[in-house]
Design a protein around this motif. Structure first.
Motif, PDB file in Angstrom:
ATOM      1  N   LEU A  55       2.952  -3.982  -2.937  1.00  0.00           N
ATOM      2  CA  LEU A  55       2.655  -2.380  -2.466  1.00  0.00           C
ATOM      3  C   LEU A  55       3.873  -1.592  -1.885  1.00  0.00           C
ATOM      4  CD1 LEU A  55      -0.713  -3.038  -0.999  1.00  0.00           C
ATOM      5  CD2 LEU A  55      -0.293  -2.247  -3.399  1.00  0.00           C
ATOM      6  N   SER A  56       4.106  -0.584  -2.087  1.00  0.00           N
ATOM      7  CA  SER A  56       5.149   0.217  -1.191  1.00  0.00           C
ATOM      8  C   SER A  56       4.361   0.522  -0.077  1.00  0.00           C
ATOM      9  CB  SER A  56       5.384   1.420  -2.127  1.00  0.00           C
ATOM     10  OG  SER A  56       4.311   2.351  -2.138  1.00  0.00           O
ATOM     11  N   ARG A  57       5.183   0.851   1.051  1.00  0.00           N
ATOM     12  CA  ARG A  57       4.618   1.306   2.129  1.00  0.00           C
ATOM     13  C   ARG A  57       3.627   2.456   2.033  1.00  0.00           C
ATOM     14  NH1 ARG A  57       6.761  -1.024   6.987  1.00  0.00           N
ATOM     15  NH2 ARG A  57       8.142  -2.714   6.637  1.00  0.00           N
ATOM     16  N   VAL A  58       3.925   3.459   1.310  1.00  0.00           N
ATOM     17  CA  VAL A  58       3.184   4.569   1.125  1.00  0.00           C
ATOM     18  C   VAL A  58       1.787   4.209   0.520  1.00  0.00           C
ATOM     19  CG1 VAL A  58       2.504   6.686   0.231  1.00  0.00           C
ATOM     20  CG2 VAL A  58       5.127   6.175   1.215  1.00  0.00           C
ATOM     21  N   LYS A  59       1.947   3.323  -0.621  1.00  0.00           N
ATOM     22  CA  LYS A  59       0.775   3.156  -1.440  1.00  0.00           C
ATOM     23  C   LYS A  59      -0.357   2.135  -0.358  1.00  0.00           C
ATOM     24  CE  LYS A  59      -0.809   1.041  -5.736  1.00  0.00           C
ATOM     25  NZ  LYS A  59      -0.447   0.408  -7.141  1.00  0.00           N
ATOM     26  N   GLY A  60       0.537   1.212   0.433  1.00  0.00           N
ATOM     27  CA  GLY A  60      -0.353   0.188   1.068  1.00  0.00           C
ATOM     28  C   GLY A  60      -1.105   1.032   2.179  1.00  0.00           C
ATOM     29  N   LEU A  61      -0.489   2.257   2.464  1.00  0.00           N
ATOM     30  CA  LEU A  61      -1.438   2.941   3.599  1.00  0.00           C
ATOM     31  C   LEU A  61      -3.085   3.433   3.098  1.00  0.00           C
ATOM     32  CD1 LEU A  61       1.056   5.467   4.828  1.00  0.00           C
ATOM     33  CD2 LEU A  61       0.109   3.402   6.357  1.00  0.00           C
ATOM     34  N   PHE A  62      -3.082   3.195   1.719  1.00  0.00           N
ATOM     35  CA  PHE A  62      -4.557   3.823   0.982  1.00  0.00           C
ATOM     36  C   PHE A  62      -5.166   2.850   0.332  1.00  0.00           C
ATOM     37  CE2 PHE A  62      -1.390   7.286   1.099  1.00  0.00           C
ATOM     38  CZ  PHE A  62      -2.205   8.191   1.723  1.00  0.00           C
ATOM     39  N   SER A  63      -4.460   1.668   0.105  1.00  0.00           N
ATOM     40  CA  SER A  63      -5.132   0.615  -0.665  1.00  0.00           C
ATOM     41  C   SER A  63      -4.757  -0.782  -0.330  1.00  0.00           C
ATOM     42  CB  SER A  63      -4.493   0.644  -2.273  1.00  0.00           C
ATOM     43  OG  SER A  63      -3.275   0.409  -2.217  1.00  0.00           O
ATOM     44  N   ALA A  64      -4.108  -1.176   0.627  1.00  0.00           N
ATOM     45  CA  ALA A  64      -3.751  -2.470   1.170  1.00  0.00           C
ATOM     46  C   ALA A  64      -4.988  -3.250   1.477  1.00  0.00           C
ATOM     47  CB  ALA A  64      -2.789  -2.446   2.062  1.00  0.00           C
ATOM     48  N   LYS A  65      -5.836  -2.398   2.332  1.00  0.00           N
ATOM     49  CA  LYS A  65      -6.733  -3.158   2.922  1.00  0.00           C
ATOM     50  C   LYS A  65      -8.125  -3.749   2.059  1.00  0.00           C
ATOM     51  CE  LYS A  65      -8.007  -1.750   6.940  1.00  0.00           C
ATOM     52  NZ  LYS A  65      -8.576  -1.127   8.079  1.00  0.00           N
ATOM     53  N   SER A  66      -8.277  -2.894   1.009  1.00  0.00           N
ATOM     54  CA  SER A  66      -9.292  -3.190  -0.238  1.00  0.00           C
ATOM     55  C   SER A  66      -8.693  -4.388  -0.769  1.00  0.00           C
ATOM     56  CB  SER A  66      -9.528  -2.064  -1.013  1.00  0.00           C
ATOM     57  OG  SER A  66      -8.341  -1.789  -1.756  1.00  0.00           O
ATOM     58  N   TYR A  67      -7.205  -4.346  -1.204  1.00  0.00           N
ATOM     59  CA  TYR A  67      -6.748  -5.423  -1.909  1.00  0.00           C
ATOM     60  C   TYR A  67      -6.754  -6.713  -1.101  1.00  0.00           C
ATOM     61  CZ  TYR A  67      -4.722  -2.561  -5.590  1.00  0.00           C
ATOM     62  OH  TYR A  67      -4.365  -1.646  -6.628  1.00  0.00           O
ATOM     63  N   VAL A  68      -6.629  -6.765   0.038  1.00  0.00           N
ATOM     64  CA  VAL A  68      -6.451  -7.998   1.036  1.00  0.00           C
ATOM     65  C   VAL A  68      -7.912  -8.475   1.183  1.00  0.00           C
ATOM     66  CG1 VAL A  68      -6.321  -8.544   3.434  1.00  0.00           C
ATOM     67  CG2 VAL A  68      -4.398  -7.204   2.236  1.00  0.00           C
ATOM     68  N   LYS A  69      -8.841  -7.618   1.263  1.00  0.00           N
ATOM     69  CA  LYS A  69     -10.383  -8.037   1.229  1.00  0.00           C
ATOM     70  C   LYS A  69     -10.733  -8.584   0.141  1.00  0.00           C
ATOM     71  CE  LYS A  69     -13.593  -5.437   3.335  1.00  0.00           C
ATOM     72  NZ  LYS A  69     -14.463  -4.304   3.641  1.00  0.00           N
ATOM     73  N   LYS A  70     -10.498  -8.509  -0.929  1.00  0.00           N
ATOM     74  CA  LYS A  70     -10.862  -8.818  -2.359  1.00  0.00           C
ATOM     75  C   LYS A  70     -10.055 -10.095  -2.473  1.00  0.00           C
ATOM     76  CE  LYS A  70     -10.113  -8.068  -7.463  1.00  0.00           C
ATOM     77  NZ  LYS A  70      -9.502  -6.894  -8.388  1.00  0.00           N
ATOM     78  N   PHE A  71      -8.621 -10.387  -2.092  1.00  0.00           N
ATOM     79  CA  PHE A  71      -7.942 -11.568  -1.993  1.00  0.00           C
ATOM     80  C   PHE A  71      -8.751 -12.704  -1.225  1.00  0.00           C
ATOM     81  CE2 PHE A  71      -4.940 -14.748  -1.103  1.00  0.00           C
ATOM     82  CZ  PHE A  71      -4.160 -14.891  -2.410  1.00  0.00           C
ATOM     83  N   ILE A  72      -9.056 -12.321  -0.169  1.00  0.00           N
ATOM     84  CA  ILE A  72      -9.825 -13.056   0.897  1.00  0.00           C
ATOM     85  C   ILE A  72     -10.973 -13.851   0.259  1.00  0.00           C
ATOM     86  CG2 ILE A  72     -11.027 -13.282   2.973  1.00  0.00           C
ATOM     87  CD1 ILE A  72      -8.779 -11.335   4.249  1.00  0.00           C
ATOM     88  N   LYS A  73     -11.822 -12.957  -0.463  1.00  0.00           N
ATOM     89  CA  LYS A  73     -13.270 -13.232  -0.985  1.00  0.00           C
ATOM     90  C   LYS A  73     -13.019 -14.045  -2.117  1.00  0.00           C
ATOM     91  CE  LYS A  73     -17.427 -11.282  -2.681  1.00  0.00           C
ATOM     92  NZ  LYS A  73     -18.032 -10.185  -3.204  1.00  0.00           N
ATOM     93  N   GLU A  74     -11.979 -13.739  -3.051  1.00  0.00           N
ATOM     94  CA  GLU A  74     -11.766 -14.424  -4.113  1.00  0.00           C
ATOM     95  C   GLU A  74     -11.038 -15.760  -3.819  1.00  0.00           C
ATOM     96  OE1 GLU A  74     -10.850 -10.820  -7.527  1.00  0.00           O
ATOM     97  OE2 GLU A  74      -9.490 -11.970  -6.631  1.00  0.00           O
ATOM     98  N   ASN A  75     -10.608 -16.261  -2.898  1.00  0.00           N
ATOM     99  CA  ASN A  75      -9.811 -17.493  -2.913  1.00  0.00           C
ATOM    100  C   ASN A  75     -10.587 -18.231  -1.642  1.00  0.00           C
ATOM    101  OD1 ASN A  75      -6.942 -17.584  -4.270  1.00  0.00           O
ATOM    102  ND2 ASN A  75      -7.208 -15.323  -3.528  1.00  0.00           N
TER     103      ASN A  75
END
Length: 367
Positions: free
Chosen positions: A65-85
Motif C-alpha cells: 500500500l502507498s501511504r495515501v491508500k493505506g489511510l483508507f484501507s490498511a486496517k481492513s486488509y490487516v484485519k483480514k490477514f489476521i483472521k485468515e492466518n
C-alpha cells in the motif's frame, strides 16, 4: 504453537529493522511461529527482506500500500490477514502499524523507539512532525498497557507526559558484532585499504541535523592528529555541506552494507548526536570492543549507567577534541568495559527473551 505477526512499514535496513530481526532470530520456535507483514512495498535498495526470508526462514507478506491508500484501507486488509492466518498476537512497530492496530481487538505489543513530539518535528519539520506526533500518541492511548519503549530514558519521557510505559532495552547480536584479534584486524584493514598505522575513529548514522556530524567534524579537525583517520558511514541531506568541513583525514563512506567490518577495524566510536532512542550503532560498536566518545544525551548516558564513559556536552567542539585526544592515548583499557556492558545488559538474545515473556503474559491475559 502461537502465531506472532510482526507489522512494520517495510523491512528497509535500519536500526528498528535490525532489532526486529534479533527478536525473531532468538524466538523459541517450539512456542512461537513468527510472520512479518509489511504495509508498503520494499525499497529497491537496502531492504533486509531476503535476510528475513532466507536466513531467518520467516514468511514475509506485504500489502503493497502507498501511504495515501493505506489511510483508507490498511486496517481492513490487516484485519483480514489476521483472521485468515489465525494470528494469536500482533507486535507492531512504527507510527503506521501502531495506528492501524490501535482499534483492532487482539493481544498486542507495540515497541516505541522515540518520544514522538521530540523526534518527529526534528525529522519531518515542525508542522508535519507535530501532526504525526499527535496521531501517534492518540494511537498509543487506545491500548496503554500494550506499549513498550526500547529504552529507559524514552519510558521516562513518556512518563513525564502522562504515559506509563514499561521498557525493554535494545540489544545487539554478538554472533555478528564481535572484536577481531590483532592479526585479523590487520588483514581486514588491508582489504579495506586502511593504513595499519592509523588511529581510526568511526561514526555511523544518517547525515541529517539530528546526528550533528558537523560538530563531529569540527571536533576532529581541532583534535588535529595527522596519524588519525575519521570514517563516517551514512548518507543524507547534509552530505555536501559536510564535505566542505571535512579535512583530508576524513572519509565519507556513504551507505555501506559491511558496517561490521569497518567497526572491527576501527579503534574508537564517536557520536555527536542530539537525540536517539537507544542507539544501535553505539551498541554494535561496543560489541566490537570499541571505546566510545559520545554526546551526553540521556540515551547515551543510559548505555553506561553505573560506569564512567567519555561524554561531552552537545555541540561542544573543544570538549569533544579534548576527549578524542585522551582516548586516543589509551584505547585498550576501555575495550573490556564496552564488552562487559554488552554481555551484561544488551545482548540480543536476552532482549528477545524479555519480549517472549511479554507475549506469554498478553496471551494468558486473553484466555
Amino acid at each position: 504453537m502461537k502465531k506472532i505477526l510482526y507489522i512494520v512499514s517495510t523491512l528497509k535496513r535500519s536500526g528498528p529493522t535490525n532489532q526486529l530481526s534479533y527478536i525473531i532470530k532468538y524466538l523459541d520456535k517450539s512456542k512461537f511461529e513468527p510472520m512479518v507483514l509489511t504495509l508498503s512495498s520494499e525499497p529497491k535498495e537496502d531492504s533486509m527482506k531476503s535476510y528475513f526470508t532466507d536466513s531467518l526462514t520467516v514468511r514475509v507478506e506485504t500489502l503493497g500500500l502507498s501511504r495515501v491508500k493505506g489511510l483508507f484501507s490498511a486496517k481492513s486488509y490487516v484485519k483480514k490477514f489476521i483472521k485468515e492466518n489465525s494470528i494469536n498476537l500482533v507486535h507492531s512497530q512504527g507510527i503506521r502499524a501502531d495506528g492501524i492496530m490501535s482499534s483492532i481487538h487482539i493481544p498486542r505489543v507495540a515497541t516505541l523507539r522515540n518520544y514522538p513530539y521530540y523526534d518527529y518535528p526534528m525529522k519531518f519539520g515542525k508542522l508535519k512532525g507535530n501532526i504525526m506526533a499527535k496521531g501517534h500518541l492518540k494511537a498509543i492511548k487506545q491500548k496503554p498497557d500494550s506499549n513498550i519503549s526500547c529504552a529507559k530514558t524514552i519510558a521516562e519521557e513518556f512518563k513525564q507526559n502522562g504515559f506509563k510505559l514499561n521498557y525493554i532495552q535494545n540489544g545487539v547480536d554478538t554472533e555478528k558484532f564481535f572484536p577481531l584479534g590483532d592479526a585479523q584486524k590487520k588483514e581486514l584493514r588491508e582489504k579495506l585499504n586502511i593504513n595499519n598505522e592509523k588511529k581510526v575513529f568511526i561514526s555511523v548514522g544518517s547525515l541529517i541535523a539530528r546526528k550533528d556530524m558537523a560538530t563531529l567534524l569540527e571536533g576532529f579537525k581541532k583534535y588535529n592528529d595527522e596519524n588519525s583517520l575519521l570514517l563516517i558511514a551514512g548518507d543524507g541531506v547534509e552530505k555536501e555541506s559536510l564535505k566542505e568541513i571535512a579535512n583530508d583525514n576524513v572519509q565519507l563512506l556513504g551507505n555501506i552494507s559491511n558496517v561490521v567490518e569497518y567497526l572491527q577495524v576501527s579503534d574508537c566510536f564517536v557520536s555527536a548526536s542530539l537525540a536517539e532512542g537507544l542507539p544501535n550503532t553505539v551498541l554494535e560498536a561496543m560489541a566490537c570492543g570499541l571505546p566510545t566518545v559520545l554526546s551526553d544525551i540521556p540515551s547515551h548516558l543510559e548505555l553506561y549507567e553505573g560506569e564512567k564513559g567519555n561524554f561531552f556536552e552537545i555541540k561542544e567542539v573543544d570538549k569533544l577534541a579534548k576527549l578524542l585526544n585522551e582516548v586516543s592515548n589509551d584505547f585498550e583499557s576501555q575495550k573490556d568495559i564496552s564488552l562487559r556492558l554488552i554481555k551484561e545488559n544488551f545482548s540480543a538474545k536476552a532482549m528477545s527473551e524479555k519480549y517472549q515473556r511479554v507475549y506469554e503474559e498478553r496471551l494468558n491475559e486473553s484466555i
